[in-house]
Design an enzyme around this catalytic site. Structure first.
Site, PDB file in Angstrom:
ATOM      1  N   ASP A 115      -7.945  -5.384   0.056  1.00 20.23           N
ATOM      2  CA  ASP A 115      -8.421  -6.193  -1.071  1.00 20.23           C
ATOM      3  C   ASP A 115      -8.095  -7.669  -0.919  1.00 20.23           C
ATOM      4  O   ASP A 115      -8.742  -8.514  -1.529  1.00 20.23           O
ATOM      5  CB  ASP A 115      -7.830  -5.663  -2.379  1.00 20.23           C
ATOM      6  CG  ASP A 115      -8.397  -4.299  -2.715  1.00 20.23           C
ATOM      7  OD1 ASP A 115      -9.594  -4.096  -2.452  1.00 20.23           O
ATOM      8  OD2 ASP A 115      -7.647  -3.444  -3.204  1.00 20.23           O
ATOM      9  N   HIS A 156       0.857  -1.193   0.000  1.00 22.38           N
ATOM     10  CA  HIS A 156       0.000   0.000   0.000  1.00 22.38           C
ATOM     11  C   HIS A 156       0.884   1.231   0.000  1.00 22.38           C
ATOM     12  O   HIS A 156       1.914   1.256   0.661  1.00 22.38           O
ATOM     13  CB  HIS A 156      -0.920   0.008   1.231  1.00 22.38           C
ATOM     14  CG  HIS A 156      -2.083   0.932   1.056  1.00 22.38           C
ATOM     15  ND1 HIS A 156      -2.008   2.271   1.322  1.00 22.38           N
ATOM     16  CD2 HIS A 156      -3.332   0.695   0.610  1.00 22.38           C
ATOM     17  CE1 HIS A 156      -3.173   2.823   1.049  1.00 22.38           C
ATOM     18  NE2 HIS A 156      -3.993   1.902   0.610  1.00 22.38           N
TER      19      HIS A 156
HETATM   20  N1  ACO Z   1       4.202  -7.955  -4.709  1.00 23.95           N
HETATM   21  C1  ACO Z   1       5.546  -7.999  -4.837  1.00 23.95           C
HETATM   22  N2  ACO Z   1       6.360  -6.916  -4.726  1.00 23.95           N
HETATM   23  C2  ACO Z   1       5.773  -5.735  -4.482  1.00 23.95           C
HETATM   24  C3  ACO Z   1       4.359  -5.604  -4.329  1.00 23.95           C
HETATM   25  C4  ACO Z   1       3.569  -6.773  -4.443  1.00 23.95           C
HETATM   26  N3  ACO Z   1       2.248  -6.705  -4.322  1.00 23.95           N
HETATM   27  N4  ACO Z   1       4.047  -4.290  -4.103  1.00 23.95           N
HETATM   28  C5  ACO Z   1       5.208  -3.629  -4.087  1.00 23.95           C
HETATM   29  N5  ACO Z   1       6.256  -4.478  -4.328  1.00 23.95           N
HETATM   30  C6  ACO Z   1       7.682  -4.141  -4.320  1.00 23.95           C
HETATM   31  C7  ACO Z   1       8.057  -3.417  -5.602  1.00 23.95           C
HETATM   32  O1  ACO Z   1       8.495  -4.301  -6.602  1.00 23.95           O
HETATM   33  C8  ACO Z   1       9.175  -2.537  -5.087  1.00 23.95           C
HETATM   34  O2  ACO Z   1      10.337  -3.342  -4.904  1.00 23.95           O
HETATM   35  P1  ACO Z   1      11.817  -2.728  -5.194  1.00 23.95           P
HETATM   36  O3  ACO Z   1      11.988  -1.675  -4.131  1.00 23.95           O
HETATM   37  O4  ACO Z   1      12.731  -3.888  -5.051  1.00 23.95           O
HETATM   38  O5  ACO Z   1      11.759  -2.158  -6.579  1.00 23.95           O
HETATM   39  C9  ACO Z   1       8.717  -2.120  -3.690  1.00 23.95           C
HETATM   40  O6  ACO Z   1       7.897  -3.212  -3.258  1.00 23.95           O
HETATM   41  C10 ACO Z   1       7.929  -0.809  -3.636  1.00 23.95           C
HETATM   42  O7  ACO Z   1       6.861  -0.882  -4.581  1.00 23.95           O
HETATM   43  P2  ACO Z   1       6.189   0.392  -5.251  1.00 23.95           P
HETATM   44  O8  ACO Z   1       5.420  -0.042  -6.466  1.00 23.95           O
HETATM   45  O9  ACO Z   1       7.210   1.470  -5.435  1.00 23.95           O
HETATM   46  O10 ACO Z   1       5.193   0.858  -4.101  1.00 23.95           O
HETATM   47  P3  ACO Z   1       3.988   1.862  -4.250  1.00 23.95           P
HETATM   48  O11 ACO Z   1       3.743   2.424  -2.899  1.00 23.95           O
HETATM   49  O12 ACO Z   1       4.217   2.827  -5.365  1.00 23.95           O
HETATM   50  O13 ACO Z   1       2.765   0.934  -4.728  1.00 23.95           O
HETATM   51  C11 ACO Z   1       0.891  -0.524  -4.683  1.00 23.95           C
HETATM   52  C12 ACO Z   1       1.723   0.515  -3.903  1.00 23.95           C
HETATM   53  C13 ACO Z   1       0.486   0.025  -6.072  1.00 23.95           C
HETATM   54  C14 ACO Z   1      -0.394  -0.807  -3.911  1.00 23.95           C
HETATM   55  C15 ACO Z   1       1.737  -1.821  -4.859  1.00 23.95           C
HETATM   56  O14 ACO Z   1       2.112  -2.320  -3.588  1.00 23.95           O
HETATM   57  C16 ACO Z   1       1.000  -2.899  -5.649  1.00 23.95           C
HETATM   58  O15 ACO Z   1       1.066  -2.910  -6.885  1.00 23.95           O
HETATM   59  N6  ACO Z   1       0.300  -3.868  -4.941  1.00 23.95           N
HETATM   60  C17 ACO Z   1      -0.462  -4.904  -5.604  1.00 23.95           C
HETATM   61  C18 ACO Z   1      -1.811  -4.347  -6.080  1.00 23.95           C
HETATM   62  C19 ACO Z   1      -2.767  -4.075  -4.923  1.00 23.95           C
HETATM   63  O16 ACO Z   1      -2.960  -4.896  -4.030  1.00 23.95           O
HETATM   64  N7  ACO Z   1      -3.414  -2.885  -4.990  1.00 23.95           N
HETATM   65  C20 ACO Z   1      -4.418  -2.496  -3.982  1.00 23.95           C
HETATM   66  C21 ACO Z   1      -3.968  -1.313  -3.206  1.00 23.95           C
HETATM   67  S1  ACO Z   1      -5.133  -0.957  -1.922  1.00 23.95           S
HETATM   68  C22 ACO Z   1      -6.364  -0.131  -2.662  1.00 23.95           C
HETATM   69  O17 ACO Z   1      -6.243   0.513  -3.660  1.00 23.95           O
HETATM   70  C23 ACO Z   1      -7.661  -0.262  -2.032  1.00 23.95           C
END
Ligand code: ACO
Length: 427
Positions: A373, A316
């Site tokens: 979610d 998140h």
């Molecule tokens: N699975 C594996 N790795 C992940 C995940 C995941 N779900 N989410 C983040 N990471 C990793 C990224 O690869 C990144 O790794 P790195 O530092 O080695 O490059 C690091 O964690 C940071 O990720 P970002 O994408 O920069 O984090 P951000 O805060 O921008 O994104 C987000 C948050 C979009 C929710 C992301 O965690 C994601 O895509 N999650 C999966 C989709 C999801 O569950 N969305 C629902 C969000 S809640 C809502 O909207 C109600």
């Protein structure tokens, strides 16, 4: 509200600039850079707005580090455990929880406004079979704007509230119709005798003219426990301050468009998998993984920097310790396990993913925890709700938040059209 100042030095010229530091009632302080371009001739660069406050707001407060979420100062745990979704709607729109009389009045109004103008029915026919309900929902809400031109110019509180109640009330009907159209089965009109949440479940599951329900366990009436679970899910989704879809709603509001068109834009923004679409993707992913013994291989895929695969329902932007909504739903899921028959293969896969991810260095070091979610998908599956309706259910819950933010934006005299700058690197 002004706390102090901050001085920035341009190391090229040695020139210094002073900016006010603003302090809200809670949360990090904010540097007021509204005159930054005029002062320095430079823009600030912040893709994804990770360090940018786009507005002043009094609706929702989140402390991501502590896993705290409050609507109008009331803790989400209190709302989820002790209040209904409609009480939460009243709270968001009016700033305080309703008295008995206020709640009754809202409840009656919401029941009466749930019907759609018959002219809208033919719009659903324009969509192909198997159209995703989110596409139909977004289009139908845009179309709804054309039935209520008066909401383009609202002058007093009463008019704002009427506009808000109307959309909150009609969204479940539109969502249920969109779903039934995708199945090619007749619509069930709203029933004025039913509560907000039970009415929606009935419009989803009933056969026309009877009380038999589309449910693989036979012809059962909707159970109170199901209504309570869905009502809690609506409450947990009701608002979440300046997330992606709310930012879109405020952006559309800033151009002077009709409020329902702003809501339709919020619906489109919510559809994506990185936002509200994640709940549908969680279950799709669990089904794709297929069995508990394959979980470890998928965890490895999620950790591989060369693989775009992500664990849906993890991570998140704001919550970096836990998502308080996820904790409430995890508890609810455990309570409902017996009553709703949650113990399926999907649950077992989900439990295994949760167990491994919560103890794995990759997820711990990146603060990746199950988000809301991750749990909604499992509970909604137990409520006989198909995957394609998970995000529309998020929309039903979030509509009150979007419209409250829309109203706040309109009443804020400092509001401006949303028009960010860019760092141009082209020819
Ligand atoms: N699975 C594996 N790795 C992940 C995940 C995941 N779900 N989410 C983040 N990471 C990793 C990224 O690869 C990144 O790794 P790195 O530092 O080695 O490059 C690091 O964690 C940071 O990720 P970002 O994408 O920069 O984090 P951000 O805060 O921008 O994104 C987000 C948050 C979009 C929710 C992301 O965690 C994601 O895509 N999650 C999966 C989709 C999801 O569950 N969305 C629902 C969000 S809640 C809502 O909207 C109600």
């Amino acid at each position: 509200m002004q706390k102090d100042t901050i001085t920035l030095t341009n190391n090229q010229t040695g020139k210094t600039y002073e900016y006010n530091i603003l302090e809200g009632s809670r949360g990090p302080s904010v540097i007021d850079i509204r005159t930054f371009f005029a002062d320095t001739g430079m823009f600030t660069y912040d893709p994804g707005y990770t360090s940018t406050a786009s507005c002043e707001s009094q609706i929702t407060f989140i402390d991501g580090g502590k896993g705290e979420l409050r609507y109008r100062g009331v803790a989400i745990e209190d709302l989820a455990n002790n209040h209904s979704y409609l009480e939460t709607c009243f709270l968001l729109l009016n700033g305080h929880l309703p008295s008995k009389e206020e709640l009754l009045k809202l409840d009656l109004e919401i029941r009466h406004r749930a019907y759609l103008h018959r002219g809208l029915n033919s719009l659903f026919d324009a969509f192909p079979d198997n159209a995703h309900p989110m596409a139909t929902l977004s289009a139908a809400v845009t179309a709804l704007a054309s039935f209520y031109n008066e909401h383009l110019d609202m002058e007093n509180e009463e008019e704002y509230l009427e506009m808000a109640h109307r959309i909150i009330s009609k969204i479940p009907t539109i969502a249920a119709f969109a779903y039934r159209h995708s199945l090619g089965i007749p619509f069930i009109e709203p029933d004025i005798d039913l509560s907000f949440t039970k009415n929606f479940l009935t419009m989803m599951r009933a056969y026309p003219g009877g009380k038999m329900h589309l449910c693989d366990k036979g012809h059962e009436d909707i159970k109170e426990v199901e209504v309570r679970a869905l009502d809690t899910i609506f409450t947990l989704h009701a608002d979440h301050e300046q997330n992606a879809s709310t930012t879109v709603v405020r952006g559309v509001a800033s151009t002077g468009a009709h409020p329902y068109v702003a809501i339709a834009s919020g619906i489109s923004a919510l559809w994506g998998r990185a936002h509200g679409g994640a709940n549908e993707s969680v279950i799709a992913q669990l089904e794709y993984i297929g069995s508990v013994d394959k979980v470890e291989a998928f965890i490895e895929k999620a950790k591989d920097p060369d693989d775009a695969f992500r664990l849906m329902g993890f991570g998140h932007r704001v919550y970096k310790n836990f998502d308080p909504r996820a904790q409430i739903l995890k508890k609810l899921q455990d309570e409902l396990r017996e009553e709703l028959g949650l113990d399926s293969e999907l649950m077992a896969i989900a439990r295994k993913i949760e167990e491994i991810a919560l103890s794995d260095e990759y997820f711990i070091s990146r603060n990746l925890y199950p988000n809301i979610d991750f749990y909604t998908g499992i509970i909604l599956t137990a409520l006989q709700i198909p995957k394609s309706m998970f995000t529309p259910i998020f929309v039903i819950g979030r509509t009150v938040g979007w419209i409250t933010q829309w109203i706040e934006f309109k009443k804020d005299e400092t509001s401006k059209i949303a028009r960010p700058r860019q760092l141009y690197t082209g020819k």
